[in-house]
Each structure stands twice: as C-alpha cells, then as structure tokens.
Design an enzyme around this catalytic site. Structure first.
Site, short mmCIF file in Angstrom:
data_model
loop_
_atom_site.label_atom_id
_atom_site.label_comp_id
_atom_site.label_asym_id
_atom_site.label_seq_id
_atom_site.Cartn_x
_atom_site.Cartn_y
_atom_site.Cartn_z
N ASP A 1 3.62 -5.75 3.70
CA ASP A 1 3.28 -4.37 4.08
C ASP A 1 2.85 -4.31 5.55
O ASP A 1 3.27 -3.41 6.29
CB ASP A 1 2.17 -3.83 3.18
CG ASP A 1 1.92 -2.34 3.40
OD1 ASP A 1 1.37 -1.98 4.46
OD2 ASP A 1 2.26 -1.54 2.51
N ASP B 1 2.39 4.40 0.55
CA ASP B 1 2.09 5.53 1.44
C ASP B 1 3.35 6.35 1.73
O ASP B 1 4.23 6.46 0.88
CB ASP B 1 1.45 5.00 2.72
CG ASP B 1 2.46 4.27 3.63
OD1 ASP B 1 3.55 3.88 3.14
OD2 ASP B 1 2.16 4.10 4.83
N PHE C 1 0.85 -1.18 0.00
CA PHE C 1 0.00 0.00 0.00
C PHE C 1 0.89 1.24 0.00
O PHE C 1 1.46 1.60 1.03
CB PHE C 1 -0.92 -0.02 1.23
CG PHE C 1 -1.48 -1.40 1.51
CD1 PHE C 1 -2.18 -2.08 0.53
CD2 PHE C 1 -1.27 -2.01 2.73
CE1 PHE C 1 -2.69 -3.35 0.76
CE2 PHE C 1 -1.77 -3.29 2.98
CZ PHE C 1 -2.49 -3.96 2.00
#
Length: 340
Positions: free
Chosen positions: A313, A239, A237
């Site tokens: 993750d 970020d 993810f």
C-alpha cells in the site's frame, strides 16, 4: 463483540467471492506481483518508504512525532473536492499541497505557529473555530467536513487523556502486536470503527486504524525500534486512490454499470453495496498480489519474502499520485464519511 464481525482480510475475501460489480483479475494480480518483484532490492518496498511518504512529519525521534501521527490519522478522511477545479490548497515552506498532504502541511504549520496541536490536553477541547484556523486553506475552498474533523479529533483526544495522556501511553497497552493495536483503537475510539454490512454479514475495513498502526511502526522503525510484531496481519488501507491504481494496473475490473455511475459522479453512500465491493475487492486483490509476490521470490531467489500488504500500500498510494494523469480516465469513487 469482536467475534461477530469479519476482520479486514476475511472481509476482503468474503466480498470478493460475492461481488457483482467489482472483480479481481488474475492476470492483473500477476502483473502487479511481477512489477513489485522487479523492485524487491530497492527502497520502495521497505519501511524507509515511510519517511518518503511522510515528508511533512516531525523527525521520528521527536516526542511529538507519535502524537502528530495520531492527530493526522484521526482526521485522515475525505479530501476530494466537489470539483477538480476547486481543490483545497495549503502552501507550506514554498510548496503548495492538495489532498491528504494539505492536512499534514496544516498541522505542521500550526506547530510552527506555536499552537500545541499535538497535545491531547489542547486538541481534546479546542473549538471548531480554532481547528478551522489550523486547517485554513490558501484559497476559497475550505477543507471539507470541518465539523466532523473537529468531532473526531476532540473525541480521540479525550480517549488519550483517559489512557495516560499521549498516543504512546494509549497504544502501549496493546503490547507490540499490530492486531491488538488495531483492536484497541477500534474498541476505544468510535470514529475508527470502519464497518459495514454486506450480504447479511458484519464486515470491517478499519482503514484509518490500520494506517495509524502502520504509521506507528514506520516511526518506530525509523528510530531503530521497529519490533512491532504481527505487521503481516494488516491489510491494504481501503481508500479512494489505491482502488483506482489497481484498476489502472489491471488487478481490479469494474462492471460497465459501475463505471458509468462513477463517471457521472454519482455519490456512493458509506455502506452502499458498490462502495463495499470496491473496498473489499481492493483488500483481497492486494492479499493475492502479496501471496504471488512471495511465491515469485521463493521460486526465483530461493528465499522468503517479508513484504507485507501495508508495504505494498505504501508503494501503490504514491504510485497513484505520480501517475494521476495517466489514470484520469478511471473514475475515483466518492463517499463522504469519516472512515477514509
């Protein structure tokens, strides 16, 4: 429409092969794979890591758990403060939280105060003032982007009401397939449409949509109903924190000019070439780490490995938080947007 853009994994590869300021480093990829290999028998690389990463979530068995996850993930973006000295803080049950955890604490606190924050009928039409009260901080620094959080939450609530009135009724339209779930979410809910143009190509990262599916899976897994298929379709993810950890671990390298810009605190706009490269190379480096890890397990243990990018993750994000002092010399990039 879906056909005209690259999906997250292909997007990561496309960016990594053309990137000018961010580079995937083979040696570092190998090092992280070895690190994960040494953890293969622990709990860190399993779904049980979900409850550990989400201590403030309602019990997975509760009816509210899935709607809670929808509310939190819909507003899960942009928690970094203007300056490190003024973090937004929320204290809940004697613990003071910062960053993403302030959101979790605030939503759980609202539930305890009797606010039906997990009911789409309520949150689809709550006012900005009501949301401001739910997300109030314990100090002078408010949670950033209240207007945007209000907009995406009410919008998301309306979509749930059009599809049976709960996150469960909405997501079950995708069968139990992780890819179909992500595609349903980004098709129906505009704030989840995390896309950009890079070197003339439409690409996607779908950070929040993928987290929403991974969180759904985490809850179902904790209920003993975790038969979501195609989980390996998800990428990491993309970020702020995980790229920093990947640079720290040597799997990513930033050019000197990018390092300088980030150290000066330059704000990157969403879709800026460098911002896309940081996120795309993060996605691709985790794909390579996963491939390398699977190979190590196959060669050394003679068995297949089921660790997915999402699980990697789930390990790297808390790792980044735990080691934030050692990583302080690596700047985090800053982009104010609703996508992450």
């Amino acid at each position: 429409m879906m056909e005209t853009r690259l999906l997250p994994r292909e997007s990561g590869q496309f960016v990594a092969e053309r990137s000018r300021d961010v580079f995937v480093e083979d040696e570092g990829v190998q090092k992280v794979a070895e690190m994960l290999y040494s953890l293969r028998h622990g709990d860190d690389l399993t779904a049980s890591g979900w409850k550990k990463a989400n201590p403030l979530a309602p019990a997975p068995t509760s009816d509210q758990a899935l709607n809670w996850v929808f509310v939190v993930d819909t507003m899960n973006f942009c928690f970094w403060p203007e300056s490190e000295a003024q973090q937004c803080e929320v204290t809940y049950k004697g613990t003071t939280y910062t960053g993403y955890m302030t959101l979790c604490a605030a939503v759980t606190r609202a539930m305890e105060e009797g606010i039906p924050i997990t009911d789409p009928k309520y949150f689809s039409q709550m006012s900005v003032e009501e949301l401001g009260r739910v997300l109030r901080s314990d100090n002078e620094t408010p949670m950033p982007m209240l207007q945007e959080r209000h907009q995406v939450l009410t919008e998301g609530g309306h979509v749930l009401l059009q599809h049976g009135g709960s996150f469960w009724s909405f997501i079950s339209q995708a069968g139990n397939d992780a890819q179909k779930m992500v595609e349903l979410i980004v098709e129906k809910i505009p704030s989840y449409r995390d896309e950009a143009t890079y070197e003339g190509k439409r690409i996607s990262f779908y950070k929040r949509a993928q987290i929403l599916v991974a969180d759904f899976w985490g809850i179902m897994e904790a209920r003993g109903q975790g038969d979501v298929s195609n989980m390996d379709w998800l990428t990491m993810f993309a970020d702020y924190r995980v790229p920093q950890a990947l640079v720290y671990l040597g799997a990513l390298r930033y050019s000197e000019t990018l390092m300088e810009a980030l150290k000066k605190g330059e704000l990157l706009s969403s879709g800026d070439r460098r911002e896309v490269e940081i996120r795309g190379c993060s996605v691709w480096s985790v794909e390579l780490i996963k491939q390398r890890l699977h190979k190590l397990v196959q060669e050394r243990d003679g068995e297949p490995c089921s660790v997915t990018s999402a699980i990697i993750d789930f390990y790297l994000w808390p790792y980044a938080k735990q080691h934030h002092k050692e990583m302080a010399h690596i700047p985090i990039h800053h982009t104010r947007c609703v996508y992450y």
